[in-house]
Design a protein around this motif. Structure first.
Motif, PDB file in Angstrom:
ATOM      1  N   UNK A   1     -10.361   2.940   1.179  1.00 19.59           N
ATOM      2  CA  UNK A   1      -9.895   1.645   1.679  1.00 19.59           C
ATOM      3  C   UNK A   1      -8.856   1.862   2.762  1.00 19.59           C
ATOM      4  N   UNK A   2      -8.616   0.863   3.629  1.00 19.09           N
ATOM      5  CA  UNK A   2      -7.600   1.024   4.680  1.00 19.09           C
ATOM      6  C   UNK A   2      -6.255   1.422   4.091  1.00 19.09           C
ATOM      7  N   UNK A   3      -5.529   2.265   4.816  1.00 19.41           N
ATOM      8  CA  UNK A   3      -4.235   2.783   4.355  1.00 19.41           C
ATOM      9  C   UNK A   3      -3.111   2.121   5.130  1.00 19.41           C
ATOM     10  N   UNK A   4      -1.892   2.069   4.563  1.00 20.70           N
ATOM     11  CA  UNK A   4      -0.742   1.567   5.330  1.00 20.70           C
ATOM     12  C   UNK A   4      -0.570   2.355   6.617  1.00 20.70           C
ATOM     13  N   UNK A   5      -0.414   1.640   7.724  1.00 18.00           N
ATOM     14  CA  UNK A   5      -0.354   2.298   9.025  1.00 18.00           C
ATOM     15  C   UNK A   5       1.085   2.678   9.367  1.00 18.00           C
ATOM     16  N   UNK A   6       1.236   3.386  10.484  1.00 17.47           N
ATOM     17  CA  UNK A   6       2.567   3.767  10.964  1.00 17.47           C
ATOM     18  C   UNK A   6       3.145   2.731  11.906  1.00 17.47           C
ATOM     19  N   UNK A   7       2.549   1.545  11.937  1.00 16.98           N
ATOM     20  CA  UNK A   7       3.002   0.471  12.820  1.00 16.98           C
ATOM     21  C   UNK A   7       3.673  -0.616  11.986  1.00 16.98           C
ATOM     22  N   UNK A   8       4.942  -0.924  12.227  1.00 16.85           N
ATOM     23  CA  UNK A   8       5.612  -1.949  11.420  1.00 16.85           C
ATOM     24  C   UNK A   8       5.071  -3.338  11.710  1.00 16.85           C
ATOM     25  N   UNK A   9       5.122  -4.197  10.693  1.00 18.39           N
ATOM     26  CA  UNK A   9       4.709  -5.590  10.874  1.00 18.39           C
ATOM     27  C   UNK A   9       5.868  -6.472  11.284  1.00 18.39           C
ATOM     28  N   UNK A  10       7.100  -6.027  11.023  1.00 14.99           N
ATOM     29  CA  UNK A  10       8.293  -6.814  11.308  1.00 14.99           C
ATOM     30  C   UNK A  10       9.396  -5.915  11.842  1.00 14.99           C
ATOM     31  N   UNK A  11      10.316  -6.499  12.593  1.00 19.54           N
ATOM     32  CA  UNK A  11      11.556  -5.814  12.914  1.00 19.54           C
ATOM     33  C   UNK A  11      12.570  -6.105  11.811  1.00 19.54           C
ATOM     34  N   UNK A  12      13.660  -5.359  11.781  1.00 22.58           N
ATOM     35  CA  UNK A  12      14.693  -5.603  10.778  1.00 22.58           C
ATOM     36  C   UNK A  12      15.281  -6.996  10.938  1.00 22.58           C
ATOM     37  N   UNK A  13      15.496  -7.439  12.182  1.00 23.89           N
ATOM     38  CA  UNK A  13      16.067  -8.768  12.408  1.00 23.89           C
ATOM     39  C   UNK A  13      15.138  -9.855  11.890  1.00 23.89           C
ATOM     40  N   UNK A  14      13.841  -9.700  12.116  1.00 25.39           N
ATOM     41  CA  UNK A  14      12.886 -10.692  11.617  1.00 25.39           C
ATOM     42  C   UNK A  14      12.876 -10.721  10.092  1.00 25.39           C
ATOM     43  N   UNK A  15      12.934  -9.552   9.483  1.00 23.30           N
ATOM     44  CA  UNK A  15      12.923  -9.512   8.018  1.00 23.30           C
ATOM     45  C   UNK A  15      14.135 -10.226   7.437  1.00 23.30           C
ATOM     46  N   UNK A  16      15.332  -9.904   7.930  1.00 24.01           N
ATOM     47  CA  UNK A  16      16.535 -10.514   7.374  1.00 24.01           C
ATOM     48  C   UNK A  16      16.679 -11.977   7.777  1.00 24.01           C
TER      49      UNK A  16
END
Length: 525
Positions: free
Chosen positions: A377-392
């Motif tokens: 199955x697809x694996x977690x990639x090395x590309x983030x989905x969010x920046x830290x600012x977006x997450x917080x």
């Protein structure tokens, strides 16, 4: 006894150890009694807690491969003096590699510090040559986490530069590595030492196990209190937790009151126990590892074997067992995007023995040379989905996945959220509820400390949790002030709502206590 064998494509999975010269020998493993995995891996390097004098240190080494020799000129038997990451003043307790940069690693130490390190591409040039001298690694960032020890470090699975740390003060702190002066969030409520941390795949919920025998679930951006608290294993020794992929299930390992080693499955909506199996009565802590093939690996410290089970319909079916005469002191698993698909490798463990590191490939025997899509199955990639600012700031996004066949990127499942009211638990006396956040308000309160950084306004049609105002960037100071005022009002309302919920829960507990007393009085009469 049934004569039918359960159908499974993983029934014949076997563990294959690489040749001795493909691993490392003469390693000096830490003597610290603190319970972590000791080793961590990215797809390029491994880190190992080292036994060093004059403060704490850990080693960084090129990643061994069970199918190929070490890089040209690199020794299998390490010299007595090797480059180390030495800047901690106390023993290093834990390390973790960034999921988005295979050269960045975080370390936690007994000195209350967390250090960030970056491995340069030429760090290992010249090893073993005449005149070579070891040059220690230098940290690129230092975080003063706590006056007491930092027991664990764990990178966020979807947001870049977000790091979780557990401390000797029994709290978990979340950091933005771009501005590490102050913790962005502090998660409390633990009554004793924190034993393990685990993010769900989307990074919206953090699970912890604690020496007070409780399991806690946190929504870090909705406040510092856990949204769920439940009773875990009966023993106080070495409980661990791991998420079972994108399901609403977590798996834990621990000990019963009679010191039996156990593995258990829990439903996250109410933290009710779904399944518990007894492994044996050995004293070593069980380290759980989950792969997206629905396989749970269990490796016990001091054991020579690795058990693995297939999860199906809330049951754990034993598959097989990797056996070895060498007891393991620690273990980690390779990120799935680094697996060798041509060898039908579905998982790879790195085992730390007394003085060696060896790679163990878990292989599904197949005759075909083509890509086996049913086991990858697809694996977690090395590309983030969010920046830290977006997450917080309260934004959520599904993890980005990579196809192991062609490298294409796709989005994962919708992020899991914990309902504001738990599902009915089969054993209500075993599960207790912490004050949950108000469901409608929590995404907005996630921006409580500061307004979002000015960036070009862009609509987010996929966002369903947050009102439009949390996605719109203010155009002037008046809008910023209004947003702050509204944020303060909503924070106050949330605080009042939590207080009401606590009072209601106390009333419910009082009614239940009276009902139990009445029932006991009737039975006595």
């Amino acid at each position: 006894m049934s004569r039918f064998v359960r159908a499974s494509k993983y029934r014949h999975v076997f563990g294959q150890q690489g040749k001795k010269e493909y691993g490392y020998d003469n390693v000096k493993v830490t003597n610290s009694a603190w319970d972590t995995n000791i080793i961590a891996a990215s797809t390029r390097y491994i880190s190992l807690n080292w036994n060093a004098s004059g403060g704490g240190a850990f080693a960084i080494l090129p990643l061994p491969n069970p199918f190929t020799p070490l890089p040209t000129g690199f020794p299998s038997k390490l010299p007595d003096l090797i480059p180390l990451a030495r800047s901690h003043t106390g023993p290093v307790l834990d390390t973790d590699w960034s999921p988005f940069n295979d050269s960045v690693v975080a370390s936690a130490g007994e000195d209350g510090k967390t250090l960030i390190w970056k491995v340069e591409s030429g760090a290992f040039e010249g090893w073993g040559l005449d005149g070579w001298e070891p040059q220690d690694f230098d940290p690129v960032a230092r975080i003063d986490v706590s006056p007491r020890r930092v027991g664990h470090v764990l990178f966020h699975p979807t947001a870049n530069n977000v790091l979780a740390t557990s401390t000797g003060d029994h709290v978990v702190k979340l950091w933005d590595l771009a501005s590490p002066e102050h913790a962005k969030s502090v998660l409390g409520g633990h009554g004793d030492a924190i034993q393990s941390l685990a993010w769900n795949p989307a990074g919206t919920i953090l699970a912890t196990t604690c020496r007070d025998r409780k399991i806690r679930l946190f929504d870090p951006r909705a406040g510092g209190d856990p949204v769920r608290v439940g009773e875990g294993h009966g023993g106080i020794k070495g409980a661990r937790v791991v998420w079972m992929g994108d399901r609403d299930r977590i798996a834990t390992t621990g000990f019963s009151k009679m010191s039996d080693r156990q593995a258990a499955i829990w439903e996250t909506g109410s933290l009710s126990n779904v399944k518990t199996i007894t492994i044996d009565q050995t004293s070593g802590v069980l380290m759980p590892f989950w792969t997206d093939n629905n396989i749970l690996f269990l490796a016990g410290k001091g054991d020579g074997n690795i058990r693995y089970y297939e999860y199906e319909n809330d049951n754990l079916f034993p598959l097989a067992e990797y056996k070895s005469s060498e007891p393991q002191r620690g273990m980690c698993f390779l990120p799935r995007r680094g697996l060798s698909v041509s060898d039908c490798e579905i998982a790879r463990a790195y085992k730390v023995a007394a003085s060696s590191i060896e790679a163990i490939a878990f292989i599904v025997p197949r005759k075909s040379d083509s890509f086996q899509s049913d086991i990858y199955p697809p694996a977690p990639s090395a590309e983030p989905a969010l920046s830290a600012a977006e997450f917080f700031a309260g934004k959520t996004a599904p993890p980005k996945l990579v196809s192991l066949e062609d490298g294409s990127i796709s989005s994962g499942a919708t992020p899991l959220s914990i309902p504001s009211t738990p599902a009915a638990a089969p054993a209500p006396t075993k599960t207790t509820l912490a004050p949950p956040p108000a469901a409608a308000s929590s995404p907005v309160v996630a921006v409580h400390e500061e307004p979002p950084a000015p960036t070009p306004a862009k609509p987010e049609p996929s966002e369903q949790r947050a009102p439009a105002r949390s996605q719109t960037i203010p155009a002037d100071d008046g809008t910023v002030a209004a947003l702050k005022e509204e944020n303060a009002r909503l924070t106050s309302e949330l605080r009042d709502a939590r207080e009401k919920i606590r009072n209601l829960e106390l009333q419910v507990e009082a009614v239940r206590a009276n009902a139990r007393k009445a029932a006991a009085a009737l039975l006595d009469s």
